[in-house]
Structure formats: C-alpha cells, structure tokens
Design a protein around this motif. Structure first.
Motif, PDB file in Angstrom:
ATOM      1  N   GLU A   1       9.145  14.388   9.113  1.00 48.67           N
ATOM      2  CA  GLU A   1       7.927  13.816   8.869  1.00 48.67           C
ATOM      3  C   GLU A   1       7.517  12.517   8.716  1.00 48.67           C
ATOM      4  OE1 GLU A   1       4.860  15.366   9.295  1.00 48.67           O
ATOM      5  OE2 GLU A   1       3.531  14.043   8.423  1.00 48.67           O
ATOM      6  N   CYS A   2       8.482  11.428   8.238  1.00 49.88           N
ATOM      7  CA  CYS A   2       8.028   9.863   8.057  1.00 49.88           C
ATOM      8  C   CYS A   2       8.044   9.212   8.895  1.00 49.88           C
ATOM      9  CB  CYS A   2       9.536   9.665   6.869  1.00 49.88           C
ATOM     10  SG  CYS A   2       9.198  10.455   5.047  1.00 49.88           S
ATOM     11  N   LEU A   3       8.928   9.806   9.978  1.00 48.85           N
ATOM     12  CA  LEU A   3       8.917   9.114  11.285  1.00 48.85           C
ATOM     13  C   LEU A   3       7.517   9.241  12.242  1.00 48.85           C
ATOM     14  CD1 LEU A   3      11.515   8.588  10.688  1.00 48.85           C
ATOM     15  CD2 LEU A   3      12.460   8.559  13.066  1.00 48.85           C
TER      16      LEU A   3
ATOM     17  N   SER B   1       8.391  13.556  -0.068  1.00 48.72           N
ATOM     18  CA  SER B   1       8.088  13.645   0.784  1.00 48.72           C
ATOM     19  C   SER B   1       7.719  11.900   0.984  1.00 48.72           C
ATOM     20  CB  SER B   1       7.816  14.859   1.380  1.00 48.72           C
ATOM     21  OG  SER B   1       8.098  15.601   0.992  1.00 48.72           O
ATOM     22  N   ASN B   2       6.401  12.204   0.588  1.00 42.31           N
ATOM     23  CA  ASN B   2       5.721  10.739   0.092  1.00 42.31           C
ATOM     24  C   ASN B   2       6.202   9.831  -0.764  1.00 42.31           C
ATOM     25  OD1 ASN B   2       3.366  11.702   1.023  1.00 42.31           O
ATOM     26  ND2 ASN B   2       2.439  12.711  -0.973  1.00 42.31           N
TER      27      ASN B   2
ATOM     28  N   ASN C   1       7.700   6.140   1.648  1.00 49.05           N
ATOM     29  CA  ASN C   1       7.290   4.806   1.455  1.00 49.05           C
ATOM     30  C   ASN C   1       8.793   4.134   0.993  1.00 49.05           C
ATOM     31  OD1 ASN C   1       4.320   3.976   1.045  1.00 49.05           O
ATOM     32  ND2 ASN C   1       5.145   6.222   0.389  1.00 49.05           N
ATOM     33  N   THR C   2       9.775   4.527   0.551  1.00 56.05           N
ATOM     34  CA  THR C   2      10.858   3.645   0.664  1.00 56.05           C
ATOM     35  C   THR C   2      11.653   3.746   1.220  1.00 56.05           C
ATOM     36  OG1 THR C   2      11.627   5.425  -1.723  1.00 56.05           O
ATOM     37  CG2 THR C   2      13.231   4.232  -0.790  1.00 56.05           C
ATOM     38  N   LEU C   3      11.198   4.422   3.327  1.00 55.46           N
ATOM     39  CA  LEU C   3      11.715   3.945   4.416  1.00 55.46           C
ATOM     40  C   LEU C   3      11.122   2.643   4.468  1.00 55.46           C
ATOM     41  CD1 LEU C   3      12.094   7.444   5.907  1.00 55.46           C
ATOM     42  CD2 LEU C   3      13.905   6.395   4.972  1.00 55.46           C
TER      43      LEU C   3
ATOM     44  N   ALA D   1       0.499  -1.228   0.222  1.00 57.67           N
ATOM     45  CA  ALA D   1       0.092  -0.268  -0.283  1.00 57.67           C
ATOM     46  C   ALA D   1       1.034   1.146   0.054  1.00 57.67           C
ATOM     47  CB  ALA D   1      -1.625   0.032   1.272  1.00 57.67           C
ATOM     48  N   LEU D   2       0.700   2.264  -0.933  1.00 59.23           N
ATOM     49  CA  LEU D   2       0.867   3.643  -1.126  1.00 59.23           C
ATOM     50  C   LEU D   2       0.395   4.390   0.435  1.00 59.23           C
ATOM     51  CD1 LEU D   2       1.359   4.113  -4.457  1.00 59.23           C
ATOM     52  CD2 LEU D   2       2.676   3.798  -3.132  1.00 59.23           C
ATOM     53  N   MET D   3       1.488   5.066   1.465  1.00 58.83           N
ATOM     54  CA  MET D   3       1.553   5.915   2.485  1.00 58.83           C
ATOM     55  C   MET D   3       1.319   7.195   1.651  1.00 58.83           C
ATOM     56  SD  MET D   3       2.301   4.388   5.774  1.00 58.83           S
ATOM     57  CE  MET D   3       4.228   4.009   5.220  1.00 58.83           C
TER      58      MET D   3
END
Lengths: 415, 415
Positions: B104-106, B400-401, B405-407, B2-4
C-alpha cells in the motif's frame, strides 16, 4: 514352643518353577496379568501342587484358590496367602513368594503331623495387581465389592471383567458369594517382599508390619494463560508452571509440618499444555499421591496441600481444580500377631524391625474382617515390579520359617 | 516534511481478501504454511496485486516476492516487508500486515508522484514461520544460509526443502543467489503486530522497536532413580522432579539477579518418566527459553542457570545434562530510523513508546546487512498465532501511516 523349619529346597524349586510361567524372553520379566493365559497356566500348576501335597483344593466364586489343611467348614481357619498374578514385566517374588511359602507351610505342618487346634488355608488371591482394579479377590473375600463395581470393572484394553469371567464359565455376580464371614477366619498373615529399601539399608532380615498405609491420590490442574514466551513480559504472565513449581518445591515442607514420620507425598506425573518451548504454558496437570498409616494424619496432610495450592493459585491468578481419584483406608495390624511374629524372630535369632507397609496388599482388605499382620523380607535396592526384583535365598528361607512358626502358633491357640 | 496518508479502505480490502486464502472452516484459523497450496495461492494473488498496481514484480531465487518502485538495479533501495506464510491455525495479521501495508505504501508513493531519491521495495519473505527452519527468505537475503543448511532442511512431516523447491521448478542451491549485497539496501523497516500485551496495557498506538531479543534455548534432563511411591521413604529418594521444582521455583530470582528488565526465561515444556502417579520419577526433561536484547546479558543469564541447576543436581545426587538447541543473535535497531519513526509518530500525534521485540522477525536477519527498525501496532490481549489475533482497524491505519512516512523520508535521504 519348638521352632520348625520349612523344606527350603522344595520351596526354592516351586518358586523357580512358577517363575518360568509367563516369563518373556525379551525382557526376562513376568507377564501373568489376571486371567491371562499365563495366569491360568499358573493356576493349573498351583492346583496340581496342592493336590500332589495331599491338601484340599478349593476355588471360590472370585477365583481365589485355596489349599486347605484339616478343613471342616465349622472351625475358623488360620489363613495365609498372597497372589499369583503380576504387573507386566514383573519379578518372580511379588505375590508368588506369599502363595508358595504358604503352601510350603501347610505341607510342613501336614508332614510333621503336629497337633493343630484350627484348620489352615493358604490362598492365592485373584487380580491383586489391578488388571480390573486391584485386590479383587481379597476385596471379594472381605465383602467390599458391589454389583456395580463388578459390572463396571474394565482393563486398560477395554475388556470387561464380566465378559472375561463369563468366558471362563464363572458367573460374574457370583463373585459376591466369595465373601467370608469374619467368624470363619481366626487370623490372616501374609509373607511378602518389602518392595522398598528400608530393610536392606537397616541390615534387617525381617520386617514385622504393624500397619498398612492409607492413600489419597489427586489429579490436579492449574489453569493460567498461554502466551508467547518472547513477547510476554515476566510480570504480565499467568504461568501455571510457575505455580506448579512453587507447589512442588513446598512439598517437603508441607509434609514435614503436617505429616508423620511415616508420611509420603509424591508427584509422579506432570504435563503442561500446549507444551512448546516458546510458549508460556496455559495449563499444567499433575498427580499428588499422599500416604500415611493414620487416616487423620492423611486427611490433615491433604487439607494442608489443598490450602497451600489454593493460596499459590490465588496469588498467581490461576485456577485450581482437583479430583480425588483414589482413596484407600489405612489398616492397622493386630498387635497380638505382630508380637507373635517378633517373638518367633527373636527365638530364631533373626534381626527384625517393626515397620509399616507403604504399598497396598491383600492384607489391607483382609484386615477389615480378621486379625491381620504381614511379614516382610528385604528387597535388594528396593527394586520391584521389575525383572531386577531380588531377595537372597537365605532371606526367603528365614521369612518362610517365620511364617511357618507364626501360623503354627496361631493354629495352636484356643479359638 | 508533509505527512502523507495511506488509502485505508484499499488496505483493509487487501487484508480481508488475503485473510480468506487458507482459512479453515473448522477453527477459522489460517493454514498458509510455506509452499503449501494455500501459500502458493496467496503468492499468485500477491503477484496479481503488484502488477495491477503498476509496480514491478520480482521473485528472487529464495522465492521472496518483491514489489518494486523506481527500481534501476544501481541505487540502493529502501526496503520494507514481512511474510505471507503462517503457522497452522494462525490469525490474519501476523506477517500479512507488513506485506500488505508495504504494498500500500508503494502504491501511495507511486500515485502521489512524490520525488524520491531512492527506489523502494516491498518484500514477502519465504517461510518466516519455520516450516523449514524459520526466516528462510530473510536468511537467504542476508547471506546466512549454507548449502548444508539447505540440503538438510526438512519439515515435521519429513518433506525435504530441496524436494519441495525442485518440484516447484526452483533449483534449491540457487537459494544462495538470493543474497543481497549490503550496499544494495539503504534501510529496512518492518511493520508488524506486537504479539504481546505491552502496547495495549500502556495504551500506546505505536511501538518503536529499538532491538530484537536474542535467544538461547536448552533441552535439560535431570536423572535420578525411579522408585515405588509408597515404599520409598522421603529421605531415600533421588527424585528429579523435586530437583526440577527447585530449579523452576528459582527461575524468577535467577532472572532478577542476572538478567535485565528486558530478559525473559520460560519453561514451556516438562515431562517426567515413567510418569505414573504411584512411581517416584526417574527422569525429568524440560525446556528453558532465555531471551535478552544484549547477548552478554543473555550469556551471563545462561551461565547463572547452569550454575544453579548444577548445584541443585549435585546436592540432590541427580545427573544434569543439557543441549543448546537454539541460539539466535540479538539485533540492535538503527537509532537514526528509530528517531525518524518516533518523529513521525509525534507529528501525527500518535502515542508511541520505544520497546524491544521479544519475538524473532525477518528484521532480525535484515539487521545483519542493513540499517533496520520495526514498527509495532497493538495486539489485543497479546493474542497471536491464533484466530483470536486482533488489532483494531484504526490502529492498523495509524501503523501503516507511520510506515508510509518513514519509508518516504528514508527514500528522500541522500544515499
């Protein structure tokens, strides 16, 4: 006509004495900038020399110092001269040689009591080197100055010429009165060091100057786009330094195609901005100095450079701007005096060649009001404007002998 | 998978808040040089943000600030990050974007409570921009520093790194303890603005960086003979500026013949001496910055330049000297991460392209100890290191998206 000789030990002594005035212990260079303490000291010393020689001393309104022989204010004079002032860190001959050899010539002619049809003058011109613009005294004498030029003249430290002269008791606008009428001067001859390498390389003692090069000088700007040196691919740059490189690399070709054998073109200054190793420059500024003895050739040359730089800028999507910051008219020397100098050289058995002067001199201004020529002696390795400036004493003696006999013959002509 | 999506308004808010710290009213540029008051203020603010997000705050001995999620000190972490410090007069995205998007990702991953096999870290590296040499924090973390480098590090104003750190209560030699073991980091991914014009020109949203260019930088001197521009004929000159022009005009050819399509060569600085319009220069100094992603190509290119400059100098009777003042090893990115980023872009429907980074980044250091890749977003007109630096907000959101998703995918891999 008989050949006369100067009193060489006496000339050598005056050159050595003047060379001690304004000499720096630090770099052994001379610091006799116009109207400096050292220049004033040299002027006082010259005055005493003129008076001791029994010559008439005269200072005009532009502070040009004259030694005069047989002056009567009626007949035209045969004039020689050069300048006492120096650039900072100068050698001992640039200017000084012409002033002191001229003085020595007048001394000789007076001592030997030869018959002269015309009076003689030996002049030390004010500010040849350009503290206040250059060739100030000879510009004044030849009528080129204006009240505006005098009013605006300023040195690099911000001192105004008008204030300096007022301080010395000389009303600045009176400089305009130093103008001489053309009919008051029969001829002008200047002895000077070559300041270039040609005579030494050609193994010649004397250069007979037949023309003084004119000059056009531009400040040029090429404007592109400053960019990151790492992230901007080569084909997305508008790099004015690459445009500059193309211009500079084309310089020799443009000169050969459009100039004469006497033309020079020099880029002496270049700078780029912001000027960091990791930034493609956004702006490059450089100078272009173009010279020739023929103003038509010089204008054609300047036009060729303009077209070339325009084309390079257009192709590279750069902006090209330039200012003409200097323009000096070329001066032709008088063929009669040139022939006379050449004849004197042959009679002495001195090896001489005709040549032009690439540098400006007071003669350039004097050529505007009277028949003019110059005599060059060799500069070792072409060095000048430096304590390394040197001409062997025997060459100085030869050049001064040529000056003496040239002045004598000119003063013996029917006016 | 899934894409977040990140919380874009929250990210935009943090970017705008940080952009106010160290902004000059005069030129609107940012002045957050490493360890300056503004940098310290930004660090305090970042700490408060980390803690408010419920993430673990950690500062290592090189003053690198970490936000940590699920950290247990045992498992390898998936790391992202960039830097808070800026060049003088900087824009608001260089470095800041990577730090704040990482944070933001975390936050997102924590909030959404997704299952992660590995802990995550988002790092703000110390002094990337080079007050004390550049990439200081990532050099420390990747084990490249030595006591000597730390001892000698000095800024342009003469302040020693060791004094600045001591003053902040950080023993300077402890920087060496910031070194991380390779097995402690599973992967490193950095989001950064491109700082070049390629993505915008290619109408791409995302650049997937597959390599970071190495760099060789020389300071070069060409020595000839200073001479009078008027009196020295063209054929008697040893003009180093003409030699420079020939080198600079050959730059494109040398690059095309010896480089790769990714090579760049830049002359960003040139100066000549004495630098007067009426003097043929006696010395020219210039910089040469050469880059490529393949060190063998780079060394071949440097060799070609050396041979060309030597030949030009020999023919023109000039002396040629150079110093290698910088050398940075190129870094290859990890093909697995590059593929992962590309896949995420395709799934989102974002236009992406593989490219290299011509600029150095903390990733260049991190690639020495772990699998590394970078994500670029477009820089309008390629502008950076300037208040004109700009990336549209929608592009920031997309980048940033992709980072998020990469992380997430990397942290979901088996360690």
């Amino acid at each position: 006509m008989a050949l006369m000789k100067i009193n060489f030990p006496r000339l050598q002594n005056t050159i050595e004495t003047l060379a001690a005035i304004g000499r720096s212990d630090a770099d052994h260079g001379l610091y006799r900038m116009a109207f400096s303490e050292n220049d004033l000291q040299a002027r006082d010393w010259l005055k005493s020399q003129i008076e001791a020689a029994g010559l008439e001393y005269f200072q005009d309104e532009a502070a040009n110092i004259h030694a005069r022989l047989n002056w009567d204010g009626k007949r035209a004079s045969v004039m020689t001269g050069s300048h006492l002032d120096t650039v900072p860190g100068a050698g001992h001959l640039d200017g000084a040689l012409g002033v002191l050899a001229g003085l020595e010539c007048l001394r000789c002619l007076k001592e030997q009591g030869v018959d002269l049809k015309l009076p003689l003058e030996s002049v030390a011109f004010t500010d040849e080197e350009g503290r206040f613009g250059g060739m100030l005294g000879s510009q004044a004498m030849s009528g080129r100055l204006t009240p505006e030029l005098i009013h605006n003249a300023k040195d690099l430290d911000g001192h105004m010429l008008s204030e300096v002269m007022t301080h010395l008791g000389m009303p600045p606008l009176n400089i305009l009165r130093a103008r001489r009428q053309p009919e008051s001067i029969h001829a002008f001859v200047e002895l000077h060091i070559e300041q270039g390498p040609v005579l030494e390389q050609q193994r010649m003692c004397i250069g007979v100057v037949d023309a003084i090069a004119g000059l056009v000088r531009w400040n040029i700007r090429l404007l592109g786009e400053a960019n990151h040196a790492g992230t901007t691919p080569m084909n997305m740059r508008k790099d004015p330094l690459q445009g500059f490189a193309e211009v500079a690399a084309a310089l020799a070709r443009i000169l050969e195609e459009n100039g004469s054998p006497r033309s020079t073109a020099t880029i002496g200054y270049v700078n780029c901005f912001p000027g960091a190793a990791n930034v493609v420059p956004g702006r490059v500024e450089f100078s272009l100095d173009m010279r020739d003895t023929d103003m038509q050739v010089l204008d054609d040359l300047a036009q060729a450079f303009r077209k070339s730089i325009s084309a390079i800028a257009r192709r590279r999507d750069l902006m090209f701007e330039y200012d003409e910051v200097s323009r000096l008219q070329a001066a032709a020397c008088d063929s009669g005096i040139v022939d006379c100098i050449g004849k004197v050289c042959r009679e002495f058995g001195y090896h001489s060649m005709q040549m032009h002067s690439g540098a400006a001199h007071d003669s350039m201004m004097m050529a505007g009001i009277t028949r003019t020529a110059m005599i060059f002696v060799p500069s070792m390795a072409g060095r000048s404007h430096s304590p390394a400036e040197w001409t062997p004493w025997e060459e100085i003696e030869k050049g001064s002998n040529v000056l003496l006999n040239t002045l004598y013959r000119l003063a013996s002509e029917a006016a």
